[in-house]
Design a protein around this motif. Structure first.
Motif, PDB file in Angstrom:
ATOM      1  N   ASP A 150       4.153  -9.228   0.416  1.00  0.00           N
ATOM      2  CA  ASP A 150       3.610  -7.863   0.784  1.00  0.00           C
ATOM      3  C   ASP A 150       4.362  -7.253   1.959  1.00  0.00           C
ATOM      4  O   ASP A 150       4.576  -7.586   2.813  1.00  0.00           O
TER       5      ASP A 150
ATOM      6  N   GLU B 165       2.465  -1.291   4.412  1.00  0.00           N
ATOM      7  CA  GLU B 165       2.182   0.051   4.045  1.00  0.00           C
ATOM      8  C   GLU B 165       3.690   0.879   4.004  1.00  0.00           C
ATOM      9  O   GLU B 165       4.481   0.694   4.545  1.00  0.00           O
TER      10      GLU B 165
ATOM     11  N   THR C 277       0.905  -1.043   0.108  1.00  0.00           N
ATOM     12  CA  THR C 277      -0.057  -0.067   0.057  1.00  0.00           C
ATOM     13  C   THR C 277       0.867   1.345  -0.063  1.00  0.00           C
ATOM     14  O   THR C 277       1.570   1.401   0.890  1.00  0.00           O
TER      15      THR C 277
ATOM     16  N   VAL D  16       0.293   2.856  -7.603  1.00  0.00           N
ATOM     17  CA  VAL D  16      -0.502   1.611  -7.532  1.00  0.00           C
ATOM     18  C   VAL D  16      -0.126   0.669  -8.994  1.00  0.00           C
ATOM     19  O   VAL D  16      -0.118  -0.359  -8.958  1.00  0.00           O
TER      20      VAL D  16
ATOM     21  N   GLY E 263      -1.703  -3.291  -4.640  1.00  0.00           N
ATOM     22  CA  GLY E 263      -2.132  -3.749  -3.548  1.00  0.00           C
ATOM     23  C   GLY E 263      -2.122  -5.347  -3.186  1.00  0.00           C
ATOM     24  O   GLY E 263      -2.052  -5.972  -4.253  1.00  0.00           O
TER      25      GLY E 263
END
Length: 124
Positions: free
Chosen positions: A46, A49, A16, A27, A32
């Protein structure tokens, strides 16, 4: 900025973006997480943030794609994602010093380091 986003993409990472790039949608380069509930357990990459710091710009201020990134931060990342991103970044930027939030744990990733070997010593 462009090289950092390229390294994330090359490493297969997602996250993110907590940064804005004038005239560019981050993005596109940092999509995401496709499945946050199972991502880490499935070996997903991942980064959580992601903040990218640029000299002279506040966190909320848009930057331009050709500005140099001075520091990178991750909130709630997958450990494997940070390792993958670090190896990809080091191949473009040279040796990287990684620190935990408290600054008590440090780790160096250099260009050409073998991710499998690094994973054996990876503190996070």
């Amino acid at each position: 900025m462009e090289q950092v986003l390229s390294a994330f993409r090359e490493a297969g990472c997602h996250g993110t973006p907590w940064f804005q790039v004038t005239g560019h949608e981050p993005v596109v380069d940092l999509p995401g997480c496709p499945n946050p509930a199972t991502c880490e357990s499935m070996g997903g990459l991942d980064l959580g943030e992601v903040t990218l710091g640029v000299d002279g710009a506040t966190r909320d201020e848009p930057v331009v794609l050709n500005q140099a990134v001075t520091h990178i931060g991750f909130r709630k990342p997958s450990s494997l994602a940070v390792l993958a991103a670090s190896v990809a970044l080091a191949s473009q930027a040279g040796p990287l010093l990684l620190l935990d939030d408290s600054g008590t744990c440090a780790f160096v990733v250099s260009p050409g380091d073998d991710p499998t070997n690094l994973a054996k010593h990876w503190p996070w």
